[in-house]
Design a protein around this motif. Structure first.
Motif, PDB file in Angstrom:
ATOM      1  N   UNK A  34       0.826  -1.209   0.000  1.00  0.00           N
ATOM      2  CA  UNK A  34       0.000   0.000   0.000  1.00  0.00           C
ATOM      3  C   UNK A  34       0.858   1.256   0.000  1.00  0.00           C
ATOM      4  N   UNK A  35       1.912   1.245   0.796  1.00  0.00           N
ATOM      5  CA  UNK A  35       2.758   2.440   0.866  1.00  0.00           C
ATOM      6  C   UNK A  35       3.462   2.682  -0.477  1.00  0.00           C
ATOM      7  N   UNK A  36       3.917   1.621  -1.117  1.00  0.00           N
ATOM      8  CA  UNK A  36       4.577   1.763  -2.415  1.00  0.00           C
ATOM      9  C   UNK A  36       3.632   2.335  -3.462  1.00  0.00           C
ATOM     10  N   UNK A  37       2.394   1.845  -3.486  1.00  0.00           N
ATOM     11  CA  UNK A  37       1.405   2.347  -4.444  1.00  0.00           C
ATOM     12  C   UNK A  37       1.057   3.801  -4.128  1.00  0.00           C
ATOM     13  N   UNK A  38       0.867   4.112  -2.849  1.00  0.00           N
ATOM     14  CA  UNK A  38       0.536   5.485  -2.453  1.00  0.00           C
ATOM     15  C   UNK A  38       1.619   6.464  -2.895  1.00  0.00           C
ATOM     16  N   UNK A  60      12.587 -23.696  -4.309  1.00  0.00           N
ATOM     17  CA  UNK A  60      11.825 -22.602  -3.678  1.00  0.00           C
ATOM     18  C   UNK A  60      12.026 -21.260  -4.368  1.00  0.00           C
ATOM     19  N   UNK A  61      13.172 -21.092  -5.064  1.00  0.00           N
ATOM     20  CA  UNK A  61      13.390 -19.816  -5.751  1.00  0.00           C
ATOM     21  C   UNK A  61      12.378 -19.610  -6.874  1.00  0.00           C
ATOM     22  N   UNK A  62      11.953 -20.713  -7.499  1.00  0.00           N
ATOM     23  CA  UNK A  62      10.953 -20.595  -8.557  1.00  0.00           C
ATOM     24  C   UNK A  62       9.652 -20.050  -7.985  1.00  0.00           C
ATOM     25  N   UNK A  63       9.278 -20.542  -6.807  1.00  0.00           N
ATOM     26  CA  UNK A  63       8.066 -20.049  -6.147  1.00  0.00           C
ATOM     27  C   UNK A  63       8.198 -18.557  -5.817  1.00  0.00           C
ATOM     28  N   UNK A  64       9.313 -18.187  -5.227  1.00  0.00           N
ATOM     29  CA  UNK A  64       9.502 -16.788  -4.824  1.00  0.00           C
ATOM     30  C   UNK A  64       9.563 -15.860  -6.035  1.00  0.00           C
ATOM     31  N   UNK A  65      10.264 -16.287  -7.088  1.00  0.00           N
ATOM     32  CA  UNK A  65      10.352 -15.458  -8.293  1.00  0.00           C
ATOM     33  C   UNK A  65       8.966 -15.261  -8.911  1.00  0.00           C
ATOM     34  N   UNK A  66       8.149 -16.307  -8.856  1.00  0.00           N
ATOM     35  CA  UNK A  66       6.797 -16.221  -9.408  1.00  0.00           C
ATOM     36  C   UNK A  66       5.943 -15.255  -8.596  1.00  0.00           C
ATOM     37  N   UNK A  67       5.953 -15.400  -7.284  1.00  0.00           N
ATOM     38  CA  UNK A  67       5.078 -14.601  -6.430  1.00  0.00           C
ATOM     39  C   UNK A  67       5.417 -13.123  -6.509  1.00  0.00           C
ATOM     40  N   UNK A  68       6.717 -12.782  -6.544  1.00  0.00           N
ATOM     41  CA  UNK A  68       7.042 -11.350  -6.609  1.00  0.00           C
ATOM     42  C   UNK A  68       6.600 -10.749  -7.938  1.00  0.00           C
ATOM     43  N   UNK A  69       6.615 -11.549  -9.003  1.00  0.00           N
ATOM     44  CA  UNK A  69       6.119 -11.064 -10.284  1.00  0.00           C
ATOM     45  C   UNK A  69       4.604 -10.890 -10.264  1.00  0.00           C
ATOM     46  N   UNK A  70       3.906 -11.757  -9.566  1.00  0.00           N
ATOM     47  CA  UNK A  70       2.459 -11.603  -9.425  1.00  0.00           C
ATOM     48  C   UNK A  70       2.142 -10.281  -8.726  1.00  0.00           C
ATOM     49  N   UNK A  71       2.832 -10.020  -7.614  1.00  0.00           N
ATOM     50  CA  UNK A  71       2.607  -8.773  -6.878  1.00  0.00           C
ATOM     51  C   UNK A  71       2.880  -7.568  -7.775  1.00  0.00           C
ATOM     52  N   UNK A  72       3.993  -7.607  -8.480  1.00  0.00           N
ATOM     53  CA  UNK A  72       4.358  -6.475  -9.329  1.00  0.00           C
ATOM     54  C   UNK A  72       3.335  -6.252 -10.439  1.00  0.00           C
ATOM     55  N   UNK A  73       2.859  -7.322 -11.071  1.00  0.00           N
ATOM     56  CA  UNK A  73       1.890  -7.184 -12.160  1.00  0.00           C
ATOM     57  C   UNK A  73       0.591  -6.577 -11.661  1.00  0.00           C
ATOM     58  N   UNK A  74       0.083  -7.080 -10.532  1.00  0.00           N
ATOM     59  CA  UNK A  74      -1.166  -6.552  -9.985  1.00  0.00           C
ATOM     60  C   UNK A  74      -1.001  -5.093  -9.566  1.00  0.00           C
ATOM     61  N   UNK A  75       0.100  -4.779  -8.890  1.00  0.00           N
ATOM     62  CA  UNK A  75       0.315  -3.411  -8.404  1.00  0.00           C
ATOM     63  C   UNK A  75       0.473  -2.430  -9.557  1.00  0.00           C
ATOM     64  N   UNK A  76       1.240  -2.802 -10.579  1.00  0.00           N
ATOM     65  CA  UNK A  76       1.466  -1.879 -11.692  1.00  0.00           C
ATOM     66  C   UNK A  76       0.181  -1.649 -12.494  1.00  0.00           C
ATOM     67  N   UNK A  77      -0.644  -2.677 -12.635  1.00  0.00           N
ATOM     68  CA  UNK A  77      -1.920  -2.481 -13.313  1.00  0.00           C
ATOM     69  C   UNK A  77      -2.807  -1.541 -12.497  1.00  0.00           C
ATOM     70  N   UNK A  78      -2.837  -1.733 -11.197  1.00  0.00           N
ATOM     71  CA  UNK A  78      -3.634  -0.880 -10.323  1.00  0.00           C
ATOM     72  C   UNK A  78      -3.187   0.579 -10.428  1.00  0.00           C
ATOM     73  N   UNK A  79      -1.890   0.795 -10.411  1.00  0.00           N
ATOM     74  CA  UNK A  79      -1.358   2.162 -10.528  1.00  0.00           C
ATOM     75  C   UNK A  79      -1.740   2.768 -11.880  1.00  0.00           C
ATOM     76  N   UNK A  80      -1.549   2.009 -12.960  1.00  0.00           N
ATOM     77  CA  UNK A  80      -1.844   2.534 -14.294  1.00  0.00           C
ATOM     78  C   UNK A  80      -3.314   2.874 -14.473  1.00  0.00           C
ATOM     79  N   UNK A  81      -4.209   1.973 -14.055  1.00  0.00           N
ATOM     80  CA  UNK A  81      -5.637   2.235 -14.208  1.00  0.00           C
ATOM     81  C   UNK A  81      -6.080   3.395 -13.321  1.00  0.00           C
ATOM     82  N   UNK A  82      -5.540   3.470 -12.121  1.00  0.00           N
ATOM     83  CA  UNK A  82      -5.895   4.568 -11.224  1.00  0.00           C
ATOM     84  C   UNK A  82      -5.434   5.907 -11.793  1.00  0.00           C
TER      85      UNK A  82
END
Length: 390
Positions: free
Chosen positions: A74-78, A243-265
């Protein structure tokens, strides 16, 4: 750091229910955040269930780690949107304060038990905690947070058309404009909650072995993140068990969702051209939002998690035991309030003697809602097991 004109502004802040001199070293929002961090309710989140019960493993998320992850997102998006970062962070940290032990299973049990007495939901309980139940100051009950913080908590899920009795009662004293949207800061905190729990529930489900990484290939957003993570692996590749595959995937999920939210907003803000926080509140629809395609993808992720994780038979078994524990504690204590501990027993008995059974049961519900997972397990043993000391 300067904020956008549509951000909540200190100069136009609406103050606190109980007036206080402002802190010389902190803004009102920093002070709110610090009061939340130092509250008893916030500390108990470290032993309250997110998906997996606390004793099932030390590396699964709890309500506390979930709240910290929401606050970071939230702080990063704000910051990108020019919003008031400290207010956004405080709202993210406080949004789950009202959760019962055992997460949604505990809430379902307590809501069912309290149905004759006004019901129970964790969003209302969050407001009760910060306006009534925290007892830290001589001058007032609760934390005496700013109007902007309380507005954001009350409208965590958007405008409140049918407030619960306590929300309506509090709003009558401290008008929160329940029918309007919340500030952009509160909207960011609410959608950061979605981003965090989708990402970390996928992570925890994979770690627990209830989900398998091959299942993610066809899932919107997640499948693309997994493919990108595999492409980023060393030349020899990464096994599904790495486990690195899991972590690399999850951080990309967060980034994709956050960047879309920022762009649409940003696109929504450009169309609306708000000149104040009130312009955000009185807009026809939420300003902070995903793009239509991402909203659809987000819904697909939610459906996947419900079908494959939240309703997994192992999770169902633990949820059933959790509901049974909370229901049993409530039944025993509400039928014999002399069993309540000091400090809780007296107000419950006083309410009952005044023929206010709803008030008496609310005291019991507040007592149970404040428990951690392990506290509830121990209380159940104390109340039902003869070999356990009272």
């Amino acid at each position: 750091m300067s904020t956008a004109p549509y951000a909540v502004q200190t100069a136009t802040a609406r103050g606190r229910l109980h007036p206080e001199a402002e802190a010389p070293t902190r803004s009102p929002w920093q002070r709110d955040r610090d009061r939340i961090l130092h509250s008893a309710g916030f500390r108990t989140l470290q032993y309250k269930t997110q998906v997996f019960l606390n004793h099932e493993g030390d590396f699964f998320r709890t309500r506390l780690t979930h709240s910290l992850e929401v606050a970071q997102i939230a702080r990063s998006i704000a910051r990108r949107l020019g919003l008031e970062e400290d207010l956004t962070e405080g709202l993210a940290l406080a949004h789950d304060l009202g959760h019962t032990p055992y997460g949604h299973a505990g809430e379902e049990a307590l809501a069912r038990a309290m149905q004759p007495w006004g019901g129970f939901d964790h969003n209302t309980q969050s407001l009760r905690l910060v306006t009534l139940l925290e007892r830290r100051y001589f001058a007032f009950d609760g934390l005496n947070l700013t109007w902007e913080m309380l507005e954001g908590l009350a409208k965590h899920n958007g405008p409140v058309d049918h407030p619960t009795p306590y929300v309506a009662q509090y709003a009558a004293r401290h008008e929160l404009e329940l029918g309007s949207h919340a500030s952009a800061e509160a909207q960011v905190a609410a959608l950061s909650d979605d981003i965090a729990y989708h990402a970390h529930d996928l992570d925890d489900g994979l770690r627990a072995g209830l989900l398998h990484i091959e299942e993610l290939d066809s899932l919107p957003v997640v499948g693309a993140a997994l493919a990108a993570a595999r492409a980023a692996a060393p030349a020899q590749g990464a096994s599904n068990a790495d486990p690195r595959l899991r972590h690399e995937t999850i951080r990309r999920v967060i980034n994709t969702l956050a960047m879309d939210l920022i762009g649409q907003t940003q696109r929504n803000l450009a169309r609306l051209a708000p000149r104040s926080a009130d312009d955000i509140r009185h807009a026809a629809r939420p300003v902070v939002a995903y793009s239509p395609a991402m909203a659809e993808a987000n819904l697909a992720i939610r459906h996947f998690l419900y079908a494959r994780l939240y309703r997994h038979w192992r999770v169902n078994r633990m949820a059933r035991k959790a509901r049974l524990t909370v229901e049993s504690i409530f039944t025993i204590l509400s039928s014999d309030m002399t069993l309540l501990p000091d400090g809780t027993r007296e107000p419950a008995l006083a309410a009952r003697e005044a023929d206010d059974m709803a008030g008496a049961c609310r005291v019991v519900a507040d007592y149970i809602a404040g428990m951690t997972d392990r506290c509830a397990m121990e209380e159940y043993r104390r109340l039902t097991d003869l070999s356990s000391p009272g």
